[in-house]
Scaffold this motif. Structure first.
Motif, PDB file in Angstrom:
ATOM      1  N   PHE A  61       0.809  -1.234  -0.226  1.00  0.00           N
ATOM      2  CA  PHE A  61       0.313   0.224   0.141  1.00  0.00           C
ATOM      3  C   PHE A  61       1.203   1.265  -0.131  1.00  0.00           C
ATOM      4  O   PHE A  61       2.151   1.378   0.974  1.00  0.00           O
ATOM      5  N   GLN A  62       1.002   1.922  -1.058  1.00  0.00           N
ATOM      6  CA  GLN A  62       1.326   3.777  -0.904  1.00  0.00           C
ATOM      7  C   GLN A  62       0.102   4.649  -0.996  1.00  0.00           C
ATOM      8  O   GLN A  62      -0.853   4.818  -1.655  1.00  0.00           O
ATOM      9  N   SER A  63       0.437   5.541   0.171  1.00  0.00           N
ATOM     10  CA  SER A  63      -0.826   6.630   0.914  1.00  0.00           C
ATOM     11  C   SER A  63      -0.604   7.563  -0.683  1.00  0.00           C
ATOM     12  O   SER A  63       0.832   8.101  -0.879  1.00  0.00           O
ATOM     13  N   GLU A  64      -1.387   8.466  -0.053  1.00  0.00           N
ATOM     14  CA  GLU A  64      -1.277   9.582  -1.509  1.00  0.00           C
ATOM     15  C   GLU A  64      -0.557  11.111  -0.293  1.00  0.00           C
ATOM     16  O   GLU A  64      -0.611  11.721  -1.065  1.00  0.00           O
ATOM     17  N   VAL A  65      -0.118  10.435   1.111  1.00  0.00           N
ATOM     18  CA  VAL A  65       0.322  11.538   1.643  1.00  0.00           C
ATOM     19  C   VAL A  65       1.667  10.651   2.558  1.00  0.00           C
ATOM     20  O   VAL A  65       1.621   9.997   2.551  1.00  0.00           O
ATOM     21  N   ARG A  66       2.733  12.166   1.623  1.00  0.00           N
ATOM     22  CA  ARG A  66       4.137  11.586   2.235  1.00  0.00           C
ATOM     23  C   ARG A  66       4.760  12.575   3.364  1.00  0.00           C
ATOM     24  O   ARG A  66       4.394  13.700   3.179  1.00  0.00           O
ATOM     25  N   THR A  67       4.712  11.938   3.766  1.00  0.00           N
ATOM     26  CA  THR A  67       5.775  12.896   4.611  1.00  0.00           C
ATOM     27  C   THR A  67       7.403  12.313   4.298  1.00  0.00           C
ATOM     28  O   THR A  67       7.954  11.465   4.436  1.00  0.00           O
ATOM     29  N   VAL A  68       7.736  13.799   3.354  1.00  0.00           N
ATOM     30  CA  VAL A  68       8.918  13.687   3.145  1.00  0.00           C
ATOM     31  C   VAL A  68       9.701  14.244   4.310  1.00  0.00           C
ATOM     32  O   VAL A  68       9.956  15.168   4.013  1.00  0.00           O
ATOM     33  N   LYS A  69      11.279  14.253   4.108  1.00  0.00           N
ATOM     34  CA  LYS A  69      12.481  14.438   4.917  1.00  0.00           C
ATOM     35  C   LYS A  69      13.512  14.987   3.646  1.00  0.00           C
ATOM     36  O   LYS A  69      14.359  14.037   2.854  1.00  0.00           O
ATOM     37  N   PHE A  70      13.617  16.415   3.858  1.00  0.00           N
ATOM     38  CA  PHE A  70      15.447  16.761   3.261  1.00  0.00           C
ATOM     39  C   PHE A  70      16.145  17.082   4.104  1.00  0.00           C
ATOM     40  O   PHE A  70      16.174  17.413   5.171  1.00  0.00           O
ATOM     41  N   TYR A  71      18.044  16.575   3.814  1.00  0.00           N
ATOM     42  CA  TYR A  71      18.524  16.105   4.560  1.00  0.00           C
ATOM     43  C   TYR A  71      19.553  16.850   3.735  1.00  0.00           C
ATOM     44  O   TYR A  71      20.132  17.323   3.019  1.00  0.00           O
ATOM     45  N   GLY A  72      21.031  17.382   4.643  1.00  0.00           N
ATOM     46  CA  GLY A  72      22.280  18.561   3.767  1.00  0.00           C
ATOM     47  C   GLY A  72      22.992  17.350   3.860  1.00  0.00           C
ATOM     48  O   GLY A  72      23.523  16.325   4.063  1.00  0.00           O
ATOM     49  N   GLN A  73      24.375  18.281   3.321  1.00  0.00           N
ATOM     50  CA  GLN A  73      25.396  17.059   2.932  1.00  0.00           C
ATOM     51  C   GLN A  73      26.000  15.965   4.158  1.00  0.00           C
ATOM     52  O   GLN A  73      26.759  15.340   3.315  1.00  0.00           O
ATOM     53  N   ASN A  74      25.804  16.829   5.519  1.00  0.00           N
ATOM     54  CA  ASN A  74      26.119  16.148   6.542  1.00  0.00           C
ATOM     55  C   ASN A  74      25.030  15.087   7.323  1.00  0.00           C
ATOM     56  O   ASN A  74      25.036  15.238   8.340  1.00  0.00           O
ATOM     57  N   ASP A  75      24.560  14.422   6.571  1.00  0.00           N
ATOM     58  CA  ASP A  75      23.096  13.847   6.997  1.00  0.00           C
ATOM     59  C   ASP A  75      22.492  14.155   8.001  1.00  0.00           C
ATOM     60  O   ASP A  75      21.466  13.956   8.603  1.00  0.00           O
ATOM     61  N   ASP A  76      22.270  15.739   7.912  1.00  0.00           N
ATOM     62  CA  ASP A  76      21.475  16.509   8.838  1.00  0.00           C
ATOM     63  C   ASP A  76      20.426  17.152   8.096  1.00  0.00           C
ATOM     64  O   ASP A  76      20.058  17.319   7.074  1.00  0.00           O
ATOM     65  N   LEU A  77      19.158  16.497   8.858  1.00  0.00           N
ATOM     66  CA  LEU A  77      17.614  16.820   8.875  1.00  0.00           C
ATOM     67  C   LEU A  77      17.891  18.711   8.581  1.00  0.00           C
ATOM     68  O   LEU A  77      17.904  19.099   9.140  1.00  0.00           O
TER      69      LEU A  77
END
Length: 134
Positions: free
Chosen positions: A106-122
């Motif tokens: 199952f794939q939801s149409e609502v996604r929680t997306v996380k964007f990370y920087g070069q040092n794996d920092d959120l």
């Protein structure tokens, strides 16, 4: 000048992310993923995800492996489907699947997306709702 500043801020904001998680919709039949964060044509019709996918159909014959011909086609992926996964690993270093099972996918149409920087920092977390198909 305003257009230049706006363009510069867009480029800087997107260039500051090294990678993104939680954004992919898997189109199983077409064996590809589409990013809900960056796609311009991904939509959801209540049962299926739809996307215009661009795929390479011809590559150069030299070592560069550069695409010389693309095709765009409409892909569809049901929100709920099944997939196979390994239920029991074995062999040397547990590298061989001994038993496969079919599970709900199952794939939801609502996604929680996380964007990370070069040092794996959120850098940021964003909830993305895939738009309704028109």
């Amino acid at each position: 000048m305003k257009k230049l500043l706006a363009l510069t801020s867009i480029l800087l904001s997107t260039a500051s992310f090294a990678y993104v998680t939680g954004d992919k919709i898997h189109f199983q039949k077409d064996s590809t993923y589409v990013s809900a964060a960056y796609s311009k044509s991904l939509c959801f019709d209540g049962e299926n995800f739809k996307e215009n996918i661009r795929k390479c159909t011809r590559w150069t014959t030299n070592d560069e492996r550069r695409c010389t011909r693309y095709v765009v086609f409409a892909a569809t992926q049901p929100q709920e489907s099944t997939r196979k996964r390994c239920a029991r690993w074995g062999g040397r270093d547990d590298s061989n699947c001994l038993k496969w099972e079919t599970v709900r996918y199952f794939q939801s149409e609502v996604r929680t997306v996380k964007f990370y920087g070069q040092n794996d920092d959120l850098r940021k977390t964003e909830t993305i709702v895939i738009p309704t198909c028109m």
